[in-house]
Design a protein around this motif. Structure first.
Motif, PDB file in Angstrom:
ATOM      1  N   ASP A 183       0.824  -1.213   0.000  1.00  0.00           N
ATOM      2  CA  ASP A 183       0.000   0.000   0.000  1.00  0.00           C
ATOM      3  C   ASP A 183       0.859   1.264   0.000  1.00  0.00           C
ATOM      4  OD1 ASP A 183      -2.185  -1.661   2.288  1.00  0.00           O
ATOM      5  OD2 ASP A 183      -2.567  -1.308   0.151  1.00  0.00           O
ATOM      6  N   THR A 184       2.171   1.102   0.142  1.00  0.00           N
ATOM      7  CA  THR A 184       3.074   2.243   0.134  1.00  0.00           C
ATOM      8  C   THR A 184       2.978   2.982  -1.197  1.00  0.00           C
ATOM      9  OG1 THR A 184       4.620   1.247   1.689  1.00  0.00           O
ATOM     10  CG2 THR A 184       5.487   2.953   0.230  1.00  0.00           C
ATOM     11  N   ALA A 185       2.703   4.289  -1.132  1.00  0.00           N
ATOM     12  CA  ALA A 185       2.517   5.092  -2.337  1.00  0.00           C
ATOM     13  C   ALA A 185       2.263   6.535  -1.940  1.00  0.00           C
ATOM     14  CB  ALA A 185       1.335   4.579  -3.149  1.00  0.00           C
ATOM     15  N   ILE A 186       2.260   7.397  -2.941  1.00  0.00           N
ATOM     16  CA  ILE A 186       1.732   8.742  -2.755  1.00  0.00           C
ATOM     17  C   ILE A 186       0.244   8.660  -3.066  1.00  0.00           C
ATOM     18  CG2 ILE A 186       1.786  11.149  -3.482  1.00  0.00           C
ATOM     19  CD1 ILE A 186       4.701  10.703  -4.294  1.00  0.00           C
ATOM     20  N   TYR A 187      -0.563   9.136  -2.149  1.00  0.00           N
ATOM     21  CA  TYR A 187      -2.011   9.094  -2.307  1.00  0.00           C
ATOM     22  C   TYR A 187      -2.524  10.475  -2.710  1.00  0.00           C
ATOM     23  CZ  TYR A 187      -2.329   4.392  -0.468  1.00  0.00           C
ATOM     24  OH  TYR A 187      -2.215   3.027  -0.302  1.00  0.00           O
ATOM     25  N   TYR A 188      -3.338  10.486  -3.763  1.00  0.00           N
ATOM     26  CA  TYR A 188      -3.871  11.726  -4.311  1.00  0.00           C
ATOM     27  C   TYR A 188      -5.382  11.755  -4.190  1.00  0.00           C
ATOM     28  CZ  TYR A 188       0.694  12.143  -6.597  1.00  0.00           C
ATOM     29  OH  TYR A 188       2.039  12.234  -6.851  1.00  0.00           O
ATOM     30  N   CYS A 189      -5.885  12.891  -3.809  1.00  0.00           N
ATOM     31  CA  CYS A 189      -7.322  13.154  -3.819  1.00  0.00           C
ATOM     32  C   CYS A 189      -7.685  13.767  -5.175  1.00  0.00           C
ATOM     33  CB  CYS A 189      -7.639  14.131  -2.690  1.00  0.00           C
ATOM     34  SG  CYS A 189      -9.339  14.677  -2.587  1.00  0.00           S
ATOM     35  N   ALA A 190      -8.847  13.410  -5.702  1.00  0.00           N
ATOM     36  CA  ALA A 190      -9.286  13.936  -6.992  1.00  0.00           C
ATOM     37  C   ALA A 190     -10.784  14.216  -6.959  1.00  0.00           C
ATOM     38  CB  ALA A 190      -8.962  12.949  -8.103  1.00  0.00           C
ATOM     39  N   ALA A 191     -11.218  15.131  -7.826  1.00  0.00           N
ATOM     40  CA  ALA A 191     -12.624  15.504  -7.875  1.00  0.00           C
ATOM     41  C   ALA A 191     -13.075  15.709  -9.308  1.00  0.00           C
ATOM     42  CB  ALA A 191     -12.853  16.780  -7.069  1.00  0.00           C
ATOM     43  N   LYS A 192     -14.331  15.355  -9.559  1.00  0.00           N
ATOM     44  CA  LYS A 192     -14.953  15.627 -10.853  1.00  0.00           C
ATOM     45  C   LYS A 192     -16.439  15.855 -10.633  1.00  0.00           C
ATOM     46  CE  LYS A 192     -16.141  10.910 -12.230  1.00  0.00           C
ATOM     47  NZ  LYS A 192     -16.116   9.937 -13.364  1.00  0.00           N
ATOM     48  N   MET A 193     -17.047  16.544 -11.550  1.00  0.00           N
ATOM     49  CA  MET A 193     -18.489  16.732 -11.495  1.00  0.00           C
ATOM     50  C   MET A 193     -19.159  15.396 -11.830  1.00  0.00           C
ATOM     51  SD  MET A 193     -19.242  19.914 -10.759  1.00  0.00           S
ATOM     52  CE  MET A 193     -20.857  20.265 -11.445  1.00  0.00           C
ATOM     53  N   PHE A 194     -20.347  15.200 -11.313  1.00  0.00           N
ATOM     54  CA  PHE A 194     -21.119  14.009 -11.658  1.00  0.00           C
ATOM     55  C   PHE A 194     -21.330  13.953 -13.169  1.00  0.00           C
ATOM     56  CE2 PHE A 194     -22.489  11.926  -7.796  1.00  0.00           C
ATOM     57  CZ  PHE A 194     -22.269  12.879  -6.828  1.00  0.00           C
ATOM     58  N   ARG A 195     -21.384  12.737 -13.692  1.00  0.00           N
ATOM     59  CA  ARG A 195     -21.667  12.479 -15.117  1.00  0.00           C
ATOM     60  C   ARG A 195     -20.594  13.049 -16.051  1.00  0.00           C
ATOM     61  NH1 ARG A 195     -26.480  13.497 -12.758  1.00  0.00           N
ATOM     62  NH2 ARG A 195     -26.449  15.707 -13.301  1.00  0.00           N
ATOM     63  N   THR A 196     -19.362  13.172 -15.554  1.00  0.00           N
ATOM     64  CA  THR A 196     -18.223  13.500 -16.409  1.00  0.00           C
ATOM     65  C   THR A 196     -17.226  12.363 -16.369  1.00  0.00           C
ATOM     66  OG1 THR A 196     -17.096  14.688 -14.626  1.00  0.00           O
ATOM     67  CG2 THR A 196     -18.509  15.978 -16.086  1.00  0.00           C
ATOM     68  N   GLU A 197     -16.327  12.327 -17.347  1.00  0.00           N
ATOM     69  CA  GLU A 197     -15.434  11.181 -17.489  1.00  0.00           C
ATOM     70  C   GLU A 197     -14.206  11.273 -16.593  1.00  0.00           C
ATOM     71  OE1 GLU A 197     -17.247   8.410 -19.852  1.00  0.00           O
ATOM     72  OE2 GLU A 197     -15.127   8.288 -19.305  1.00  0.00           O
ATOM     73  N   SER A 198     -13.458  12.329 -16.756  1.00  0.00           N
ATOM     74  CA  SER A 198     -12.151  12.401 -16.126  1.00  0.00           C
ATOM     75  C   SER A 198     -12.187  13.287 -14.887  1.00  0.00           C
ATOM     76  CB  SER A 198     -11.124  12.940 -17.111  1.00  0.00           C
ATOM     77  OG  SER A 198     -11.477  14.250 -17.503  1.00  0.00           O
ATOM     78  N   TYR A 199     -11.121  13.158 -14.106  1.00  0.00           N
ATOM     79  CA  TYR A 199     -10.953  13.964 -12.898  1.00  0.00           C
ATOM     80  C   TYR A 199     -10.040  15.154 -13.203  1.00  0.00           C
ATOM     81  CZ  TYR A 199     -13.044  10.218 -10.129  1.00  0.00           C
ATOM     82  OH  TYR A 199     -13.912   9.291  -9.596  1.00  0.00           O
TER      83      TYR A 199
END
Length: 118
Positions: free
Chosen positions: A89-105
């Protein structure tokens, strides 16, 4: 534009727990799908978990049953509770956000390091 700031990373022994937090700078937080991704050294970034509403979540298989994603719409914050941590599980963890009903973050945080020792 949405700014995301992660916190809560650190070092832990295998079997331990950590909770990551991600605060979002938007007044319409409830309109966003929130997710966590991670990137280990030498590997591509991978999806970890996402939360759509309080009762709608998804996880990658390797963390199912160990990690829990949740959100507090009053605090514009998403959390990732990580239990039974493993060295992989060792890693850099990133938070991401997107609007509903869209493809990418389109919105990403700066990342927080999680290190799990064996």
């Amino acid at each position: 534009q949405v700014q995301l700031v992660e916190s809560g990373g650190g070092w832990v022994q295998a079997g331990g727990s950590l909770r990551l937090s991600c605060a979002a700078s938007t007044r319409t937080f409830m309109n966003y799908v929130m997710a966590w991704f991670r990137q280990a050294p030498g590997r591509e970034r991978e999806f970890v978990a996402a939360i759509y509403t309080a009762s709608s979540t998804s996880y990658t298989d390797s963390v199912q049953g160990r990690f829990t994603i949740s959100r507090d719409n009053r605090k514009n914050t998403v959390y990732l509770q990580m239990n039974s941590l493993k060295p992989e599980d060792t890693a850099i963890y990133y938070c991401a956000a997107k609007m509903f009903r869209t493809e990418s973050y389109p919105y990403w945080g700066q990342g927080t390091q999680v290190t799990v020792s064996s």
